[in-house]
Design a protein around this motif. Structure first.
Motif, PDB file in Angstrom:
ATOM      1  N   UNK A   2     -20.895 -61.473  62.461  1.00  0.00           N
ATOM      2  CA  UNK A   2     -20.813 -62.369  61.301  1.00  0.00           C
ATOM      3  C   UNK A   2     -22.168 -62.482  60.615  1.00  0.00           C
ATOM      4  N   UNK A   3     -23.227 -62.571  61.414  1.00  0.00           N
ATOM      5  CA  UNK A   3     -24.571 -62.657  60.850  1.00  0.00           C
ATOM      6  C   UNK A   3     -24.954 -61.405  60.094  1.00  0.00           C
ATOM      7  N   UNK A   4     -24.564 -60.240  60.629  1.00  0.00           N
ATOM      8  CA  UNK A   4     -24.877 -58.977  59.959  1.00  0.00           C
ATOM      9  C   UNK A   4     -24.129 -58.856  58.634  1.00  0.00           C
ATOM     10  N   UNK A   5     -22.846 -59.222  58.638  1.00  0.00           N
ATOM     11  CA  UNK A   5     -22.058 -59.152  57.408  1.00  0.00           C
ATOM     12  C   UNK A   5     -22.600 -60.109  56.346  1.00  0.00           C
ATOM     13  N   UNK A   6     -22.997 -61.290  56.764  1.00  0.00           N
ATOM     14  CA  UNK A   6     -23.542 -62.277  55.827  1.00  0.00           C
ATOM     15  C   UNK A   6     -24.881 -61.810  55.258  1.00  0.00           C
ATOM     16  N   UNK A   7     -25.704 -61.248  56.118  1.00  0.00           N
ATOM     17  CA  UNK A   7     -27.013 -60.738  55.687  1.00  0.00           C
ATOM     18  C   UNK A   7     -26.825 -59.607  54.681  1.00  0.00           C
ATOM     19  N   UNK A   8     -25.900 -58.692  54.989  1.00  0.00           N
ATOM     20  CA  UNK A   8     -25.646 -57.587  54.080  1.00  0.00           C
ATOM     21  C   UNK A   8     -25.059 -58.041  52.762  1.00  0.00           C
ATOM     22  N   UNK A   9     -24.258 -59.087  52.799  1.00  0.00           N
ATOM     23  CA  UNK A   9     -23.627 -59.598  51.574  1.00  0.00           C
ATOM     24  C   UNK A   9     -24.679 -60.040  50.566  1.00  0.00           C
ATOM     25  N   UNK A  10     -25.752 -60.616  51.062  1.00  0.00           N
ATOM     26  CA  UNK A  10     -26.822 -61.078  50.180  1.00  0.00           C
ATOM     27  C   UNK A  10     -27.509 -59.913  49.468  1.00  0.00           C
ATOM     28  N   UNK A  17     -21.381 -48.300  47.178  1.00  0.00           N
ATOM     29  CA  UNK A  17     -22.602 -48.604  47.930  1.00  0.00           C
ATOM     30  C   UNK A  17     -22.207 -48.701  49.403  1.00  0.00           C
ATOM     31  N   UNK A  18     -22.914 -47.982  50.265  1.00  0.00           N
ATOM     32  CA  UNK A  18     -22.566 -47.969  51.687  1.00  0.00           C
ATOM     33  C   UNK A  18     -23.690 -48.625  52.477  1.00  0.00           C
ATOM     34  N   UNK A  19     -23.385 -49.779  53.064  1.00  0.00           N
ATOM     35  CA  UNK A  19     -24.356 -50.518  53.872  1.00  0.00           C
ATOM     36  C   UNK A  19     -24.148 -50.219  55.354  1.00  0.00           C
ATOM     37  N   UNK A  20     -25.161 -49.688  55.984  1.00  0.00           N
ATOM     38  CA  UNK A  20     -25.164 -49.488  57.422  1.00  0.00           C
ATOM     39  C   UNK A  20     -25.908 -50.668  58.033  1.00  0.00           C
ATOM     40  N   UNK A  21     -25.151 -51.670  58.478  1.00  0.00           N
ATOM     41  CA  UNK A  21     -25.733 -52.909  59.007  1.00  0.00           C
ATOM     42  C   UNK A  21     -26.040 -52.679  60.481  1.00  0.00           C
ATOM     43  N   UNK A  40     -30.020 -45.688  65.488  1.00  0.00           N
ATOM     44  CA  UNK A  40     -30.711 -45.757  64.196  1.00  0.00           C
ATOM     45  C   UNK A  40     -31.221 -44.392  63.769  1.00  0.00           C
ATOM     46  N   UNK A  41     -31.782 -43.645  64.698  1.00  0.00           N
ATOM     47  CA  UNK A  41     -32.283 -42.307  64.363  1.00  0.00           C
ATOM     48  C   UNK A  41     -31.144 -41.352  64.034  1.00  0.00           C
ATOM     49  N   UNK A  42     -30.035 -41.487  64.740  1.00  0.00           N
ATOM     50  CA  UNK A  42     -28.860 -40.671  64.430  1.00  0.00           C
ATOM     51  C   UNK A  42     -28.374 -40.949  63.010  1.00  0.00           C
ATOM     52  N   UNK A  43     -28.405 -42.232  62.616  1.00  0.00           N
ATOM     53  CA  UNK A  43     -27.993 -42.614  61.266  1.00  0.00           C
ATOM     54  C   UNK A  43     -28.903 -41.970  60.228  1.00  0.00           C
ATOM     55  N   UNK A  44     -30.199 -42.092  60.438  1.00  0.00           N
ATOM     56  CA  UNK A  44     -31.164 -41.553  59.472  1.00  0.00           C
ATOM     57  C   UNK A  44     -30.986 -40.053  59.281  1.00  0.00           C
ATOM     58  N   UNK A  45     -30.744 -39.357  60.370  1.00  0.00           N
ATOM     59  CA  UNK A  45     -30.577 -37.905  60.272  1.00  0.00           C
ATOM     60  C   UNK A  45     -29.258 -37.545  59.583  1.00  0.00           C
ATOM     61  N   UNK A  46     -28.189 -38.302  59.886  1.00  0.00           N
ATOM     62  CA  UNK A  46     -26.879 -37.933  59.355  1.00  0.00           C
ATOM     63  C   UNK A  46     -26.762 -38.194  57.863  1.00  0.00           C
ATOM     64  N   UNK A  47     -27.295 -39.315  57.395  1.00  0.00           N
ATOM     65  CA  UNK A  47     -27.119 -39.645  55.979  1.00  0.00           C
ATOM     66  C   UNK A  47     -27.906 -38.691  55.076  1.00  0.00           C
ATOM     67  N   UNK A  76     -29.544 -48.632  54.528  1.00  0.00           N
ATOM     68  CA  UNK A  76     -29.717 -48.890  55.953  1.00  0.00           C
ATOM     69  C   UNK A  76     -30.394 -50.248  56.114  1.00  0.00           C
ATOM     70  N   UNK A  77     -29.679 -51.191  56.716  1.00  0.00           N
ATOM     71  CA  UNK A  77     -30.157 -52.568  56.862  1.00  0.00           C
ATOM     72  C   UNK A  77     -30.378 -52.843  58.345  1.00  0.00           C
ATOM     73  N   UNK A  78     -31.625 -53.023  58.742  1.00  0.00           N
ATOM     74  CA  UNK A  78     -31.961 -53.311  60.141  1.00  0.00           C
ATOM     75  C   UNK A  78     -32.594 -54.698  60.216  1.00  0.00           C
ATOM     76  N   UNK A  79     -31.930 -55.618  60.898  1.00  0.00           N
ATOM     77  CA  UNK A  79     -32.456 -56.977  61.034  1.00  0.00           C
ATOM     78  C   UNK A  79     -33.446 -57.048  62.192  1.00  0.00           C
TER      79      UNK A  79
END
Length: 489
Positions: free
Chosen positions: A125-133, A85-89, A97-104, A114-117
């Motif tokens: 640290x907040x991004x890693x913790x959010x993604x961990x959940x 599983x690949x999380x793009x935080x 963000x648009x570059x990510x959407x096109x590339x994947x 794709x996780x956008x807070x």
């Protein structure tokens, strides 16, 4: 005047003693590293019968220059696609963000998340913790945006987790753009000592080592058991590492597994990285040092933890020693201090011999002829020491902020991807336009020590001439490259 001299002698002596204390730890790590390299290394553990599910976390914030390269690299990982599983935080506020959407879209066979807070609370640290959940992986691998993991990365690290006590596996950083400039070569010079001698030495002692923020794999249970990612320091990686090891989890360092990454090619980018690492190290020392010293660990492990957590304080010691050395030289020229003061002080110069051996050992791991190795070391080590001294003021400010509890935001290091030759560093949109006041002070300090060195020559007092000459060179180089990078930003 007498009080000033007494004060200068005391501060200079304490500063040099601290550097000596740190160098003793380095000498022991060098000894342990050499023992480790002489021993027959165990074979890599066999592949597990069933590969565990891995969540690969990629924390991102405005990474338009490198995010596509990163996506291509992780898409090439040799691992069962149903177990990855690949999380793009992605906390970006630009076109990333648009570059990510096109590339994947080019890799539909992979499970992208794709996780956008809504905000950057807690920063990395907040991004890693959010993604961990949101993650489903038993193991959590982390790569920063400027890394390019090899296809074999997961299959060479994941088997170590068959040991149920294994909490984290860290790999060795290598450098994509080492030959780009003198600045990148000096950074590689410094980092190689950490990733060869220090990490290997500590790990062979079963002492505290640190996850380096990227290029490593965690057991998810370990992160949660240790209290999850926390954002009260700027080095969330070092903080979590100590919390996990204090809980009894085992860490493994793999120097044979490489994780290539980009080095900051300009001084302003390097300074932002150095400030974060140095201040975060000081914050982690405040947070964990007392707990480590109260633990049941052996004296050796506590000693190395003390040196590890306080290594950023070396910059404070260098700054204080350099400033107080000026009145000492003046006093010696005028016969106000006995020679024994300087003779005893010369013992602390052993510190620099030890440090030089550590860095020479790190460089000797590179495949090169003895002539090339020795010539490169004789060229780069004095320059490395000079520039390190020239960063003493900048990093000492960071240490003081960390010790005093002053909070500051997580300032990302701008990435460039210059080896792609698609743009010049001056065109990078993430560079800062504001030059800090300390840059001007660095220029003044360079001129000050240049003047002190010239005065010493005129007075035929050569005891600290090399020290002051290196300080002058270091501060002037740091000032010049800082001014250049901010001016052209």
């Amino acid at each position: 005047m007498k009080l000033l001299l007494i004060f200068s002698v005391v501060v200079y002596s304490l500063s040099m003693l601290f550097i000596l204390f740190y160098s003793i730890a380095q000498a022991h790590l060098l000894y342990r590293f050499r023992l480790f390299m002489k021993e027959k290394q165990p074979e890599e553990p066999p592949a597990p019968e069933v590969w565990p599910t891995v969540t690969l976390q990629l924390p991102l914030y405005n990474e338009k220059y490198v995010v596509e390269r990163l996506i291509d690299a992780v898409a090439a990982l040799d691992y069962p696609t149903d177990k990855l599983e690949i999380q793009l935080l992605d906390d970006s506020v630009d076109e990333t963000t648009e570059l990510i959407k096109d590339r994947i879209k080019e890799y539909p066979q992979l499970h992208w998340q794709l996780v956008c807070r809504s905000d950057r609370s807690g920063y990395k640290a907040g991004a890693l913790k959010y993604g961990l959940e949101l993650s489903r992986g038993e193991l959590i691998a982390v790569f920063d945006a400027d890394f390019v993991p090899a296809p074999s990365f997961l299959k060479r690290t994941v088997p170590y987790f068959t040991n149920k006590d294994m909490g984290m596996v860290q790999t060795r950083w290598t450098h994509l753009n080492k030959e780009y400039s003198l600045l990148t070569r000096l950074q590689a010079f410094a980092l190689d000592a950490h990733f060869y001698v220090e990490q290997v030495g500590r790990n062979s002692l079963n002492a505290f080592i640190n996850f380096n923020g990227t290029g490593g794999v965690w057991r998810k249970e370990t992160i949660l058991d240790a209290g999850n990612w926390q954002d009260d320091t700027l080095t969330e990686d070092l903080d979590l590492s100590y919390r996990a090891q204090l809980k009894g989890w085992k860490f493994k360092y793999l120097p044979e597994v490489e994780s290539p990454a980009e080095l900051p090619p300009i001084m302003s980018a390097l300074k932002s990285q150095q400030f974060r690492w140095t201040k975060g190290g000081a914050e982690s020392a405040v947070k964990h040092l007392a707990t480590v010293l109260r633990s049941e660990a052996s004296f050796s492990i506590k000693y190395h933890a003390l040196a590890h957590l306080l290594n950023s304080a070396v910059f404070v010691a260098v700054l204080l020693a350099s400033l107080t050395s000026i009145p000492l030289v003046w006093a010696k020229v005028n016969g106000l201090l006995p020679d024994i003061v300087f003779n005893v002080g010369a013992v602390t110069l052993l510190s620099f011999i030890v440090i030089s051996l550590v860095y020479f050992q790190a460089q000797s791991q590179e495949k090169a002829s003895v002539r090339k190795l020795t010539g490169g070391f004789l060229l780069y080590f004095p320059l490395f020491l000079s520039v390190s001294m020239g960063l003493a003021l900048h990093n000492a400010v960071a240490v003081w902020e960390g010790w005093s509890g002053r909070r500051s935001p997580f300032i990302r290091t701008p990435k460039f991807n210059l080896e792609a030759r698609q743009h010049k560093w001056q065109e990078n949109l993430y560079l800062s336009f504001s030059m800090p006041y300390t840059t001007y002070v660095e220029g003044l300090l360079g001129l000050l020590f240049l003047g002190v060195a010239a005065w010493s020559v005129a007075k035929q007092e050569y005891g600290l001439l090399i020290f002051h000459g290196m300080l002058a060179l270091g501060y002037l180089l740091v000032f010049y490259h800082s001014f250049q990078s901010y001016r052209k930003a």
